[in-house]
Design a protein around this motif. Structure first.
Motif, mmCIF file in Angstrom:
data_model
loop_
_atom_site.group_PDB
_atom_site.id
_atom_site.type_symbol
_atom_site.label_atom_id
_atom_site.label_comp_id
_atom_site.label_asym_id
_atom_site.label_seq_id
_atom_site.Cartn_x
_atom_site.Cartn_y
_atom_site.Cartn_z
ATOM 1 N N GLU A 74 -36.226 13.673 -4.905
ATOM 2 C CA GLU A 74 -37.313 14.570 -5.285
ATOM 3 C C GLU A 74 -37.393 14.719 -6.802
ATOM 4 O OE1 GLU A 74 -38.691 19.229 -4.555
ATOM 5 O OE2 GLU A 74 -37.033 18.351 -3.409
ATOM 6 N N HIS A 75 -36.217 14.820 -7.453
ATOM 7 C CA HIS A 75 -36.194 14.945 -8.907
ATOM 8 C C HIS A 75 -36.745 13.689 -9.567
ATOM 9 C CE1 HIS A 75 -34.960 16.164 -12.881
ATOM 10 N NE2 HIS A 75 -34.170 15.109 -13.001
ATOM 11 N N PHE A 76 -36.356 12.508 -9.049
ATOM 12 C CA PHE A 76 -36.855 11.261 -9.620
ATOM 13 C C PHE A 76 -38.366 11.156 -9.480
ATOM 14 C CE2 PHE A 76 -37.869 6.680 -9.153
ATOM 15 C CZ PHE A 76 -37.583 6.289 -10.456
ATOM 16 N N GLU A 77 -38.900 11.568 -8.345
ATOM 17 C CA GLU A 77 -40.347 11.518 -8.150
ATOM 18 C C GLU A 77 -41.064 12.471 -9.103
ATOM 19 O OE1 GLU A 77 -40.741 12.251 -3.991
ATOM 20 O OE2 GLU A 77 -40.253 10.170 -3.434
ATOM 21 N N GLU A 78 -40.424 13.597 -9.425
ATOM 22 C CA GLU A 78 -40.992 14.497 -10.429
ATOM 23 C C GLU A 78 -41.020 13.824 -11.800
ATOM 24 O OE1 GLU A 78 -38.648 18.004 -10.365
ATOM 25 O OE2 GLU A 78 -39.427 18.729 -8.433
ATOM 26 N N LEU A 79 -39.932 13.119 -12.131
ATOM 27 C CA LEU A 79 -39.878 12.406 -13.404
ATOM 28 C C LEU A 79 -40.934 11.302 -13.457
ATOM 29 C CD1 LEU A 79 -36.005 12.050 -13.891
ATOM 30 C CD2 LEU A 79 -37.539 13.677 -15.010
ATOM 31 N N LEU A 80 -41.141 10.621 -12.325
ATOM 32 C CA LEU A 80 -42.151 9.558 -12.276
ATOM 33 C C LEU A 80 -43.557 10.090 -12.551
ATOM 34 C CD1 LEU A 80 -41.322 7.248 -9.231
ATOM 35 C CD2 LEU A 80 -41.224 6.661 -11.652
ATOM 36 N N SER A 81 -43.806 11.340 -12.188
ATOM 37 C CA SER A 81 -45.146 11.904 -12.362
ATOM 38 C C SER A 81 -45.393 12.399 -13.781
ATOM 39 C CB SER A 81 -45.363 13.062 -11.379
ATOM 40 O OG SER A 81 -44.523 14.163 -11.703
ATOM 41 N N HIS A 82 -44.341 12.404 -14.607
ATOM 42 C CA HIS A 82 -44.475 12.912 -15.977
ATOM 43 C C HIS A 82 -45.219 11.900 -16.843
ATOM 44 C CE1 HIS A 82 -43.667 15.036 -19.632
ATOM 45 N NE2 HIS A 82 -42.926 14.058 -20.122
ATOM 46 N N THR A 83 -46.173 12.381 -17.632
ATOM 47 C CA THR A 83 -46.969 11.484 -18.479
ATOM 48 C C THR A 83 -47.069 12.000 -19.907
ATOM 49 O OG1 THR A 83 -49.030 12.601 -17.861
ATOM 50 C CG2 THR A 83 -48.366 10.697 -16.525
ATOM 51 N N GLY A 84 -46.131 12.834 -20.336
ATOM 52 C CA GLY A 84 -46.171 13.417 -21.669
ATOM 53 C C GLY A 84 -45.925 12.400 -22.769
ATOM 54 N N PRO A 85 -46.038 12.843 -24.028
ATOM 55 C CA PRO A 85 -45.917 11.942 -25.177
ATOM 56 C C PRO A 85 -44.611 11.162 -25.237
ATOM 57 C CG PRO A 85 -46.845 14.038 -25.870
ATOM 58 C CD PRO A 85 -46.433 14.214 -24.441
ATOM 59 N N ASP A 86 -43.504 11.709 -24.697
ATOM 60 C CA ASP A 86 -42.253 10.963 -24.758
ATOM 61 C C ASP A 86 -42.316 9.681 -23.942
ATOM 62 O OD1 ASP A 86 -42.384 12.670 -22.503
ATOM 63 O OD2 ASP A 86 -40.255 12.366 -22.120
ATOM 64 N N THR A 87 -43.177 9.616 -22.938
ATOM 65 C CA THR A 87 -43.297 8.400 -22.127
ATOM 66 C C THR A 87 -44.007 7.284 -22.870
ATOM 67 O OG1 THR A 87 -45.421 9.032 -21.102
ATOM 68 C CG2 THR A 87 -43.407 9.811 -20.037
ATOM 69 N N TRP A 88 -44.582 7.593 -24.029
ATOM 70 C CA TRP A 88 -45.294 6.577 -24.813
ATOM 71 C C TRP A 88 -44.395 5.929 -25.860
ATOM 72 C CZ3 TRP A 88 -49.558 10.604 -26.376
ATOM 73 C CH2 TRP A 88 -50.142 11.127 -25.207
ATOM 74 N N GLU A 89 -43.209 6.526 -26.098
ATOM 75 C CA GLU A 89 -42.325 6.005 -27.133
ATOM 76 C C GLU A 89 -41.656 4.712 -26.673
ATOM 77 O OE1 GLU A 89 -42.484 7.228 -29.987
ATOM 78 O OE2 GLU A 89 -43.560 9.070 -29.502
ATOM 79 N N ASP A 90 -41.153 3.942 -27.639
ATOM 80 C CA ASP A 90 -40.683 2.583 -27.373
ATOM 81 C C ASP A 90 -39.681 2.505 -26.223
ATOM 82 O OD1 ASP A 90 -42.277 1.904 -29.481
ATOM 83 O OD2 ASP A 90 -40.646 1.594 -30.903
ATOM 84 N N GLU A 91 -38.555 3.211 -26.329
ATOM 85 C CA GLU A 91 -37.507 3.082 -25.322
ATOM 86 C C GLU A 91 -37.917 3.686 -23.987
ATOM 87 O OE1 GLU A 91 -34.025 4.799 -27.015
ATOM 88 O OE2 GLU A 91 -33.451 2.951 -28.029
ATOM 89 N N HIS A 92 -38.507 4.872 -24.018
ATOM 90 C CA HIS A 92 -38.867 5.527 -22.767
ATOM 91 C C HIS A 92 -39.972 4.751 -22.049
ATOM 92 C CE1 HIS A 92 -38.651 9.763 -20.832
ATOM 93 N NE2 HIS A 92 -38.853 8.829 -19.924
ATOM 94 N N PHE A 93 -40.922 4.204 -22.791
ATOM 95 C CA PHE A 93 -42.001 3.446 -22.156
ATOM 96 C C PHE A 93 -41.447 2.228 -21.422
ATOM 97 C CE2 PHE A 93 -44.965 -0.140 -22.310
ATOM 98 C CZ PHE A 93 -45.982 0.369 -21.508
ATOM 99 N N ALA A 94 -40.491 1.533 -22.035
ATOM 100 C CA ALA A 94 -39.919 0.344 -21.382
ATOM 101 C C ALA A 94 -39.261 0.717 -20.062
ATOM 102 C CB ALA A 94 -38.915 -0.325 -22.320
ATOM 103 N N ALA A 95 -38.525 1.827 -20.052
ATOM 104 C CA ALA A 95 -37.882 2.261 -18.804
ATOM 105 C C ALA A 95 -38.923 2.678 -17.775
ATOM 106 C CB ALA A 95 -36.913 3.415 -19.089
ATOM 107 N N ARG A 96 -39.948 3.404 -18.210
ATOM 108 C CA ARG A 96 -40.989 3.824 -17.282
ATOM 109 C C ARG A 96 -41.718 2.613 -16.699
ATOM 110 N NH1 ARG A 96 -43.018 8.972 -16.776
ATOM 111 N NH2 ARG A 96 -44.166 7.904 -15.122
#
Length: 227
Positions: free
Chosen positions: A91-113
């Motif tokens: 459930e926690h992972f699915e919550e993280l998957l739904s996150h679309t904030g600015p940190d998901t656009w950064e180099d390292e986080h975007f690659a993982a997403r």
């Protein structure tokens, strides 16, 4: 929680959502499957696993092969521990998957997403891709402005290095444009098909809008990654 540890926790939960693994296998998957983890060690992984267990998102289980446990016992070594995702962890992972904030656009986080886009709903993928493109377009504008101001003071090699950096960003923007267009085309096709709108299949990893591989694509999230 630091941004780096947050990315690692996200990746660990995502991999264990696929199947339980012991620490060595998990580290190998992080190294070979996710391009963001190139300088990665057990000293980083195991504290992360302990934190996830303490939070109730993972549980530790003994290895499933009796002969391995016996051999380890005779050799004076501990049997391998298998880490399994709990219902709360999923459930926690699915919550993280739904996150679309600015940190998901950064180099390292975007690659993982991006590595887990097969488990992500289409609308979330779109927001992350569009946010990443916007971030890179801002970066590209600043790079061009900086180059215009300093061009006359740069030697040929420094100038060439800056041009190379700009070209890399431009290639990724083109790659993102292709991905976004393909996502839109896939969404429109599903909406116009028989039976009306259909929910994305996020469990099977279906991404029918993904474009074919091209030589000028952006960063590959499947590159080897943190030891």
């Amino acid at each position: 929680m630091s941004r780096r540890s947050g990315i690692l926790e996200f990746a660990v939960l995502g991999l264990l959502r696929e199947s339980p693994m012991h620490g060595y296998e998990l580290r190998k998957r992080l190294n070979t499957s996710l391009g963001v983890f190139r300088a990665f060690s057990y000293g980083t992984l195991y504290p992360c696993l302990k934190t996830l267990v303490a939070n109730g998102w993972l549980i530790e289980e003994p290895g499933s092969a009796p002969e391995d446990a016996l051999a380890a016992s005779l050799a004076g070594r501990r049997a391998k521990i298998v880490y399994r995702l709990t219902a709360e962890g999923k459930e926690h992972f699915e919550e993280l998957l739904s996150h679309t904030g600015p940190d998901t656009w950064e180099d390292e986080h975007f690659a993982a997403r991006f590595a887990f886009f097969g488990q992500t709903e289409r609308e979330v993928r779109m927001r992350v891709l569009e946010g990443r493109r916007s971030r890179l377009e801002e970066r590209l504008e600043k790079m061009r402005a900086s180059l215009a101001r300093t061009r006359e003071r740069l030697d040929d090699y420094t100038l060439e290095l800056q041009r190379h950096g700009m070209e890399s960003v431009e290639r990724e923007v083109r790659w993102l444009n292709e991905l976004i267009e393909s996502e839109r085309a896939g969404r429109d096709q599903r909406r116009s098909g028989p039976g009306g709108p259909a929910r994305d299949d996020i469990t099977s990893g279906k991404t029918d809008g993904l474009p074919r591989h091209r030589d000028d694509t952006g960063p590959d999230p499947s590159d080897d990654t943190v030891k």
